[in-house]
Write a protein that holds these residues in place. Structure first.
Motif, PDB file in Angstrom:
ATOM      1  N   GLY A 108       5.852   9.317  -7.721  1.00 29.55           N
ATOM      2  CA  GLY A 108       7.161   9.386  -8.372  1.00 29.55           C
ATOM      3  C   GLY A 108       8.337   9.298  -7.426  1.00 29.55           C
ATOM      4  O   GLY A 108       9.450   9.701  -7.766  1.00 29.55           O
ATOM      5  N   GLU A 109       8.133   8.745  -6.228  1.00 30.19           N
ATOM      6  CA  GLU A 109       9.196   8.669  -5.226  1.00 30.19           C
ATOM      7  C   GLU A 109       9.872   7.295  -5.240  1.00 30.19           C
ATOM      8  O   GLU A 109       9.195   6.276  -5.158  1.00 30.19           O
ATOM      9  CB  GLU A 109       8.619   8.919  -3.822  1.00 30.19           C
ATOM     10  CG  GLU A 109       8.004  10.286  -3.616  1.00 30.19           C
ATOM     11  CD  GLU A 109       7.415  10.434  -2.221  1.00 30.19           C
ATOM     12  OE1 GLU A 109       7.958   9.831  -1.269  1.00 30.19           O
ATOM     13  OE2 GLU A 109       6.401  11.132  -2.087  1.00 30.19           O
TER      14      GLU A 109
ATOM     15  N   MET B  11      10.472   1.006  -4.737  1.00 33.61           N
ATOM     16  CA  MET B  11       9.061   0.782  -4.417  1.00 33.61           C
ATOM     17  C   MET B  11       8.414  -0.207  -5.382  1.00 33.61           C
ATOM     18  O   MET B  11       7.572  -1.019  -4.977  1.00 33.61           O
ATOM     19  CB  MET B  11       8.300   2.109  -4.415  1.00 33.61           C
ATOM     20  CG  MET B  11       8.774   3.084  -3.345  1.00 33.61           C
ATOM     21  SD  MET B  11       8.590   2.407  -1.656  1.00 33.61           S
ATOM     22  CE  MET B  11       9.497   3.644  -0.715  1.00 33.61           C
ATOM     23  N   SER B  12       8.798  -0.168  -6.639  1.00 33.40           N
ATOM     24  CA  SER B  12       8.260  -1.127  -7.613  1.00 33.40           C
ATOM     25  C   SER B  12       8.685  -2.546  -7.254  1.00 33.40           C
ATOM     26  O   SER B  12       7.893  -3.498  -7.381  1.00 33.40           O
ATOM     27  CB  SER B  12       8.734  -0.775  -9.023  1.00 33.40           C
ATOM     28  OG  SER B  12       8.231   0.481  -9.421  1.00 33.40           O
TER      29      SER B  12
ATOM     30  N   ILE C 289       0.838  -1.206   0.000  1.00 34.50           N
ATOM     31  CA  ILE C 289       0.000   0.000   0.000  1.00 34.50           C
ATOM     32  C   ILE C 289       0.874   1.258   0.000  1.00 34.50           C
ATOM     33  O   ILE C 289       0.659   2.195  -0.779  1.00 34.50           O
ATOM     34  CB  ILE C 289      -0.954  -0.016   1.211  1.00 34.50           C
ATOM     35  CG1 ILE C 289      -1.987  -1.144   1.052  1.00 34.50           C
ATOM     36  CG2 ILE C 289      -1.656   1.329   1.376  1.00 34.50           C
ATOM     37  CD1 ILE C 289      -2.816  -1.408   2.298  1.00 34.50           C
ATOM     38  N   VAL C 290       1.879   1.263   0.873  1.00 33.14           N
ATOM     39  CA  VAL C 290       2.803   2.404   0.932  1.00 33.14           C
ATOM     40  C   VAL C 290       3.545   2.553  -0.394  1.00 33.14           C
ATOM     41  O   VAL C 290       3.657   3.659  -0.943  1.00 33.14           O
ATOM     42  CB  VAL C 290       3.807   2.218   2.090  1.00 33.14           C
ATOM     43  CG1 VAL C 290       4.872   3.307   2.061  1.00 33.14           C
ATOM     44  CG2 VAL C 290       3.091   2.199   3.429  1.00 33.14           C
ATOM     45  N   ALA C 291       4.040   1.429  -0.914  1.00 33.09           N
ATOM     46  CA  ALA C 291       4.862   1.477  -2.128  1.00 33.09           C
ATOM     47  C   ALA C 291       4.066   1.957  -3.329  1.00 33.09           C
ATOM     48  O   ALA C 291       4.576   2.729  -4.157  1.00 33.09           O
ATOM     49  CB  ALA C 291       5.462   0.097  -2.391  1.00 33.09           C
TER      50      ALA C 291
END
Length: 596
Positions: free
Chosen positions: A550-551, A556-557, A541-543
């Motif tokens: 765009g962070e 994160m991916s 969820i956070v990712a």
């Protein structure tokens, strides 16, 4: 291949899952926000990557050895331990009043993972000292604390725990080591203890043995066991070291793994009696030792994560370099690195997902410990203590069993070269095996989960945790991505399987204990699997939100892909475990004993 600490993943867990920012609202941890955590972890990484990790393979080839009553550790260990102690790392989580730094366990656990990834044999020495410090903080007298804690916290002295005897393994009711009261208030200790990690070594000036023994005339069974401090060298009134105590190493074990860690047989009282001082009150020794054991059990769970991480890094490195066969999709014209092959990627993803899931679970558990011990609100402390105690057998049991699967896959990725000791893959596999055994076998962790954590309250806490997981499912269902829908589906199915098992265990625990305990280890594995998967679902969820903004898109991916893989390939094991427990209890005990 050299070790690289996964600092970024550790910080992600602390910040996004464990709630490090909320911990800084507790007065004791006001200065320990994410910037401090990052600085500590980066400094810790340097020591472990550059100094301690290079000694790991050397320790396997040239382990500790016993000669003329002394133990000599692997070349380089003594110097590395001095750097570790001088850097203040032993005192990281311990109180400032005894020379520690008072950091939260949330940060300390990540540092613990690093040192164990770097060199699990080396890391066992500070792990046992941590346990001794915890026990003395809780039950030691003011005088004992003043004498022993500053030296233990500074790493000048190290600690051990002495439970096991030749006839008394996990059954501590059988302990025979005896303690005879002396007129000056001390005791003389007589007996043999086995499997004593770092019971003798050359890395510190004194070794503080915490010894379970039975005072003469004490009740039989566990109710008659007391705890004693029995130092290798007696301590004078001014704090200086005095005469050698009558506590001697008579041999060390030759082991399958963790070869550099000396596992000692200690003899107390061969020359008139080892002098010990009572910790706390007589006949409460097991209660005090459990403080040490609980600290050590969490630490061993972290060891499982650590060894798995090291095996994963080695396997990825090998898979990138080893060229073998043309990819099935034709993406490379000729032979390619084996990381192109789908089954190798499946193995690597399994290793990665299991390791990251357990790391997230342990980080959340560590934060609960911090809140349980330091939050100003009594109800908050109580809630977090219950959650942490439920998590300890999962962190210890599931993470260590996980490490066996991961290190096994690490050997498999290497193929035939994994079976050759020179590659180092087999060392991780051998080292991991002990983690499911010491500090309470997986079955003992599972018995704890069934008896103390589930049947005692009729499954209330277990169901409350399922309620928190259901809330995460609700958040996932509000999202539109393929990954979130896939994770929501599998998390829901695993939660329902878990609830079925909790109901079964709670119903059978007292009236039909064989049925409940026949499925205890599968229940532990299901619960650990579910909680680790839940933490990765929270991470997803956070990712996803970070990617949308765009962070840190690559990191994160990867987190999203790992969470989805865990759900589809590991959480999906839950239904089989549920069926084995709920529907297969009778077949566990169906075969007559004389038919084995």
């Amino acid at each position: 291949m050299s070790y690289r600490a996964p600092v970024k993943d550790m910080l992600f867990n602390m910040q996004e899952l464990a709630g490090l920012q909320a911990l800084t609202e507790i007065p004791a941890f006001a200065d320990f926000g994410i910037d401090t955590a990052q600085a500590v972890l980066e400094e810790c990484a340097k020591l472990n990557e550059d100094v301690i990790a290079p000694l790991n393979f050397e320790g396997d080839k040239n382990p500790s050895y016993f000669k003329d009553g002394q133990v000599f550790t692997t070349p380089g260990f003594k110097e590395a331990f001095r750097q570790f102690a001088d850097g203040g790392w032993q005192g990281l989580q311990h109180p400032t009043e005894f020379g520690g730094q008072g950091l939260p366990k949330t940060i300390g656990a990540a540092c613990g993972e690093m040192i164990n990834s770097a060199n699990v044999s080396f890391a066992l020495c500070p792990l046992l000292s941590d346990g001794a410090i915890e026990a003395l903080l809780t039950a030691g007298s003011d005088e004992q604390k003043a004498i022993y804690l500053p030296n233990l916290v500074a790493g000048k002295w190290t600690g051990t725990m002495n439970l096991t005897e030749p006839q008394a393994g996990s059954d501590l009711a059988q302990v025979r080591t005896r303690a005879e009261p002396q007129p000056d208030g001390s005791y003389k200790i007589f007996g043999t203890k086995i499997f004593i990690t770092y019971g003798e070594h050359d890395m510190a000036e004194n070794i503080v043995h915490l010894v379970l023994a039975r005072v003469v005339g004490a009740p039989e069974g566990v109710k008659g066991i007391s705890l004693f401090i029995v130092p290798k060298f007696l301590v004078n009134a001014d704090g200086s070291l005095g005469a050698r105590n009558d506590a001697h190493c008579v041999s060390i074990e030759h082991k399958m793994g963790i070869k550099a860690s000396p596992t000692a047989v200690l003899q107390f009282g061969d020359h008139g009696g080892a002098i010990g001082t009572l910790v706390g009150q007589e006949n409460r020794g097991l209660e005090y030792m459990f403080i040490m054991m609980n600290a050590a059990r969490f630490g061993v769970g972290v060891q499982g994560i650590a060894v798995a991480e090291r095996a994963y890094q080695k396997a990825v490195s090998y898979a990138r370099d080893r060229v073998q066969s043309r990819p099935v999709d034709g993406s490379v014209a000729g032979s390619a690195a084996i990381i192109h092959h789908p089954d190798v990627r499946r193995m690597l993803m399994t290793m990665r997902a299991l390791t990251e899931g357990c790391r997230a679970m342990s980080s959340v558990a560590a934060a609960a410990y911090d809140a349980a011990h330091h939050h100003p609100d009594a109800d908050t402390r109580k809630h977090n203590q219950a959650f942490y105690e439920f998590m300890v057998p999962l962190v210890k049991g599931y993470s260590t069993e996980m490490s066996l699967e991961v290190t096994d896959l690490g050997v498999q990725v290497h193929g035939g070269m994994g079976f050759i000791e020179e590659t180092g893959a087999a060392q991780h596999y051998r080292d991991a095996k002990i983690l499911t055994i010491y500090e309470g076998t997986t079955a003992i962790q599972a018995n704890d989960l069934v008896g103390r954590k589930t049947t005692r309250d009729g499954g209330q806490l277990a169901r409350a945790i399922a309620g928190q997981i259901e809330a995460t499912e609700g958040l996932l269902k509000q999202r539109s991505s393929v990954a979130s829908k896939a994770v929501a589906k599998r998390l829901g199915a695993a939660r329902q399987a878990y609830l079925d098992v909790v109901d079964f265990i709670a119903a059978q625990g007292k009236g039909n204990p064989n049925a409940a305990y026949a499925g205890s280890v599968p229940y532990l594995m299901l619960a650990g699997n579910l909680v680790a998967g839940w933490q990765l679902a929270r991470a997803l969820i956070v990712a996803e939100d970070k990617v949308a903004a765009g962070e840190e898109v690559p990191f994160m991916s990867a987190k999203i892909a790992t969470a989805r893989f865990y759900a589809e390939h590991i959480l999906s094991r839950s239904s089989g475990l549920r069926d084995a427990i709920v529907e297969g209890a009778d077949s566990v005990t169906a075969l007559a004993l004389d038919a084995f």
